[in-house]
Write a protein that holds these residues in place. Structure first.
Motif, mmCIF file in Angstrom:
data_model
loop_
_atom_site.group_PDB
_atom_site.id
_atom_site.type_symbol
_atom_site.label_atom_id
_atom_site.label_comp_id
_atom_site.label_asym_id
_atom_site.label_seq_id
_atom_site.Cartn_x
_atom_site.Cartn_y
_atom_site.Cartn_z
ATOM 1 N N PHE A 129 0.833 -1.196 0.000
ATOM 2 C CA PHE A 129 0.000 0.000 0.000
ATOM 3 C C PHE A 129 0.873 1.254 0.000
ATOM 4 O O PHE A 129 0.559 2.244 -0.670
ATOM 5 C CB PHE A 129 -0.920 -0.007 1.225
ATOM 6 N N ALA A 130 1.998 1.206 0.710
ATOM 7 C CA ALA A 130 2.895 2.361 0.773
ATOM 8 C C ALA A 130 3.453 2.717 -0.593
ATOM 9 O O ALA A 130 3.723 3.903 -0.874
ATOM 10 C CB ALA A 130 4.033 2.086 1.751
ATOM 11 N N ASP A 131 3.602 1.719 -1.462
ATOM 12 C CA ASP A 131 4.129 1.986 -2.809
ATOM 13 C C ASP A 131 3.211 2.905 -3.608
ATOM 14 O O ASP A 131 3.667 3.585 -4.542
ATOM 15 C CB ASP A 131 4.337 0.681 -3.579
ATOM 16 N N LEU A 132 1.928 2.938 -3.251
ATOM 17 C CA LEU A 132 0.973 3.778 -3.983
ATOM 18 C C LEU A 132 1.231 5.263 -3.775
ATOM 19 O O LEU A 132 0.707 6.100 -4.516
ATOM 20 C CB LEU A 132 -0.464 3.453 -3.558
ATOM 21 N N ALA A 133 2.016 5.604 -2.776
ATOM 22 C CA ALA A 133 2.336 7.011 -2.513
ATOM 23 C C ALA A 133 3.539 7.482 -3.316
ATOM 24 O O ALA A 133 3.950 8.648 -3.186
ATOM 25 C CB ALA A 133 2.596 7.216 -1.021
ATOM 26 N N GLY A 134 4.097 6.615 -4.146
ATOM 27 C CA GLY A 134 5.244 7.001 -4.966
ATOM 28 C C GLY A 134 4.919 8.170 -5.870
ATOM 29 O O GLY A 134 3.823 8.236 -6.449
ATOM 30 N N PRO A 135 5.851 9.106 -6.040
ATOM 31 C CA PRO A 135 5.560 10.340 -6.796
ATOM 32 C C PRO A 135 5.329 10.124 -8.289
ATOM 33 O O PRO A 135 4.696 10.958 -8.943
ATOM 34 C CB PRO A 135 6.813 11.202 -6.558
ATOM 35 N N ASP A 136 5.832 9.042 -8.829
ATOM 36 C CA ASP A 136 5.719 8.826 -10.274
ATOM 37 C C ASP A 136 4.611 7.843 -10.643
ATOM 38 O O ASP A 136 4.542 7.382 -11.792
ATOM 39 C CB ASP A 136 7.055 8.314 -10.824
ATOM 40 N N LEU A 137 3.760 7.515 -9.692
ATOM 41 C CA LEU A 137 2.703 6.528 -9.937
ATOM 42 C C LEU A 137 1.351 7.220 -10.023
ATOM 43 O O LEU A 137 0.965 7.980 -9.131
ATOM 44 C CB LEU A 137 2.692 5.509 -8.789
ATOM 45 N N ALA A 138 0.634 6.971 -11.114
ATOM 46 C CA ALA A 138 -0.720 7.527 -11.288
ATOM 47 C C ALA A 138 -1.722 6.569 -10.649
ATOM 48 O O ALA A 138 -1.982 5.485 -11.176
ATOM 49 C CB ALA A 138 -1.031 7.717 -12.764
ATOM 50 N N VAL A 139 -2.279 6.980 -9.517
ATOM 51 C CA VAL A 139 -3.163 6.123 -8.731
ATOM 52 C C VAL A 139 -4.587 6.683 -8.753
ATOM 53 O O VAL A 139 -4.784 7.898 -8.678
ATOM 54 C CB VAL A 139 -2.666 6.033 -7.267
ATOM 55 N N VAL A 140 -5.567 5.783 -8.843
ATOM 56 C CA VAL A 140 -6.973 6.186 -8.754
ATOM 57 C C VAL A 140 -7.632 5.448 -7.594
ATOM 58 O O VAL A 140 -7.294 4.291 -7.311
ATOM 59 C CB VAL A 140 -7.752 5.909 -10.060
ATOM 60 N N VAL A 141 -8.546 6.123 -6.929
ATOM 61 C CA VAL A 141 -9.288 5.546 -5.806
ATOM 62 C C VAL A 141 -10.744 5.966 -5.928
ATOM 63 O O VAL A 141 -11.102 6.770 -6.786
ATOM 64 C CB VAL A 141 -8.709 6.013 -4.447
ATOM 65 N N CYS A 142 -11.581 5.440 -5.047
ATOM 66 C CA CYS A 142 -12.982 5.865 -4.981
ATOM 67 C C CYS A 142 -13.094 7.163 -4.197
ATOM 68 O O CYS A 142 -12.256 7.466 -3.340
ATOM 69 C CB CYS A 142 -13.825 4.797 -4.299
ATOM 70 N N GLN A 143 -14.143 7.914 -4.469
ATOM 71 C CA GLN A 143 -14.422 9.125 -3.706
ATOM 72 C C GLN A 143 -14.647 8.773 -2.233
ATOM 73 O O GLN A 143 -15.190 7.700 -1.930
ATOM 74 C CB GLN A 143 -15.649 9.835 -4.276
ATOM 75 N N PRO A 144 -14.267 9.651 -1.314
ATOM 76 C CA PRO A 144 -14.378 9.342 0.121
ATOM 77 C C PRO A 144 -15.760 8.896 0.602
ATOM 78 O O PRO A 144 -15.835 8.007 1.457
ATOM 79 C CB PRO A 144 -13.946 10.650 0.791
ATOM 80 N N PRO A 145 -16.886 9.455 0.092
ATOM 81 C CA PRO A 145 -18.188 8.994 0.611
ATOM 82 C C PRO A 145 -18.549 7.576 0.170
ATOM 83 O O PRO A 145 -19.391 6.935 0.796
ATOM 84 C CB PRO A 145 -19.183 10.009 0.031
ATOM 85 N N VAL A 146 -17.937 7.099 -0.926
ATOM 86 C CA VAL A 146 -18.241 5.775 -1.447
ATOM 87 C C VAL A 146 -17.591 4.730 -0.535
ATOM 88 O O VAL A 146 -16.488 4.949 -0.031
ATOM 89 C CB VAL A 146 -17.719 5.637 -2.896
ATOM 90 N N PRO A 147 -18.250 3.593 -0.283
ATOM 91 C CA PRO A 147 -17.671 2.611 0.632
ATOM 92 C C PRO A 147 -16.228 2.220 0.338
ATOM 93 O O PRO A 147 -15.413 2.127 1.263
ATOM 94 C CB PRO A 147 -18.623 1.418 0.491
ATOM 95 N N CYS A 148 -15.870 2.014 -0.937
ATOM 96 C CA CYS A 148 -14.483 1.645 -1.230
ATOM 97 C C CYS A 148 -13.545 2.814 -0.941
ATOM 98 O O CYS A 148 -12.384 2.617 -0.542
ATOM 99 C CB CYS A 148 -14.326 1.162 -2.661
ATOM 100 N N GLY A 149 -14.032 4.043 -1.095
ATOM 101 C CA GLY A 149 -13.226 5.216 -0.759
ATOM 102 C C GLY A 149 -13.076 5.381 0.736
ATOM 103 O O GLY A 149 -11.995 5.722 1.237
ATOM 104 N N ALA A 150 -14.154 5.130 1.478
ATOM 105 C CA ALA A 150 -14.089 5.206 2.933
ATOM 106 C C ALA A 150 -13.126 4.160 3.481
ATOM 107 O O ALA A 150 -12.356 4.432 4.415
ATOM 108 C CB ALA A 150 -15.477 5.019 3.528
ATOM 109 N N ALA A 151 -13.149 2.959 2.899
ATOM 110 C CA ALA A 151 -12.241 1.906 3.332
ATOM 111 C C ALA A 151 -10.791 2.253 3.012
ATOM 112 O O ALA A 151 -9.878 2.008 3.814
ATOM 113 C CB ALA A 151 -12.627 0.584 2.680
ATOM 114 N N THR A 152 -10.564 2.856 1.857
ATOM 115 C CA THR A 152 -9.211 3.285 1.492
ATOM 116 C C THR A 152 -8.707 4.330 2.475
ATOM 117 O O THR A 152 -7.551 4.301 2.916
ATOM 118 C CB THR A 152 -9.187 3.841 0.057
ATOM 119 N N GLY A 153 -9.576 5.271 2.835
ATOM 120 C CA GLY A 153 -9.208 6.284 3.824
ATOM 121 C C GLY A 153 -8.884 5.670 5.170
ATOM 122 O O GLY A 153 -7.970 6.137 5.868
#
Length: 254
Positions: A129-153
């Protein structure tokens, strides 16, 4: 001769009328249907469950509205009509319950866990999961209100890792599509979505996901037009046949 023509004409009119009547009878009344609002991550499993439902209830159609659970909850609280609501977390079901729209208590029927998906072969070597914070990686997630976004948060809070996504999508299906079409290098989705995508993605599991498992509840809504078949659909989802389909799709126990 004249009498013969009159009789023939009358017979023709009667036959035409009979034909019209038969056509009207063949069309019959509209088939009763139930409307199910369901989280986007349930699309494959619920479509299969609906086929079983239609076998068990051949006179009833099933119409779906698949979207992010937060969008579905908003639609319902703003007046949209449905018979059944299946959410990807309890928070959105609670929102509908507080609006007084449920007929009875929600029933937990499945759970789901986050995973990371990348292009096939994992070309950017994402391992955690920490690798997703890499500066050269284009990452997409769900919006925060959406369950998958809330879980990611929640995973971000647990790990202290803060992501900088290039986009936040309205549902998990859109996150997956961004990765499979090459618009993003990686995305955070549910295990079930990764399984359904097959060889279109590489899947990376990460242990911190165990701290953000989503429980899926389903409920009958108030004032439904087809209460009996709607209740039967909920019973199918929560019963042995529905559970078998959900488990095969990658969902866990509720």
């Amino acid at each position: 001769m004249w009498r013969t023509r009159v009789v023939s004409g009358a017979v023709a009119i009667m036959l035409a009328a009979g034909s019209t009547g038969l056509t009207g009878c063949s069309s019959g009344p509209a088939m009763p249907s139930i409307t199910v609002f369901a989280a986007a991550s349930l699309k494959a499993a619920f479509t299969e469950i609906a086929e079983q439902f239609k076998t068990d209830h051949p006179g009833v159609a099933v119409e779906f509205n698949f979207a992010g659970s937060s969008d579905l909850a908003t639609q319902l609280t703003e007046g949209a009509r449905a018979d059944v609501f299946a959410s990807a977390n309890t928070a959105q079901m609670d929102k509908v319950a507080r609006a007084g729209l449920l007929d009875g208590e929600p029933v937990p029927f499945a759970s789901n866990t986050l995973v990371i998906v990348t292009a096939p072969g994992n070309p950017h070597a994402v391992r955690s999961f920490a690798d997703l914070a890499g500066p050269d990686l284009a990452v997409v997630v769900c919006q925060p209100p959406v369950p998958c976004g809330a879980a990611t948060g929640k995973v971000e809070d647990l790990t202290g890792v803060r992501l900088n996504p290039v986009s936040e999508e309205p549902d998990v299906t859109d996150v997956l599509n961004k990765v499979t079409t090459g618009q993003a290098d990686a995305g955070v989705v549910y295990r079930t979505d990764a399984i359904h995508a097959g060889d279109k993605v590489a899947t990376v599991e990460f242990p911190e996901a165990a701290g953000a498992i989503n429980t899926y509840p389903v409920a009958l809504l108030k004032d439904v037009a087809q209460a009996a078949p709607a209740r039967a659909f909920v019973e199918l989802v929560t019963g042995a046949a529905g559970q078998k389909i959900l488990h095969a799709a990658g969902f866990g126990e509720p």
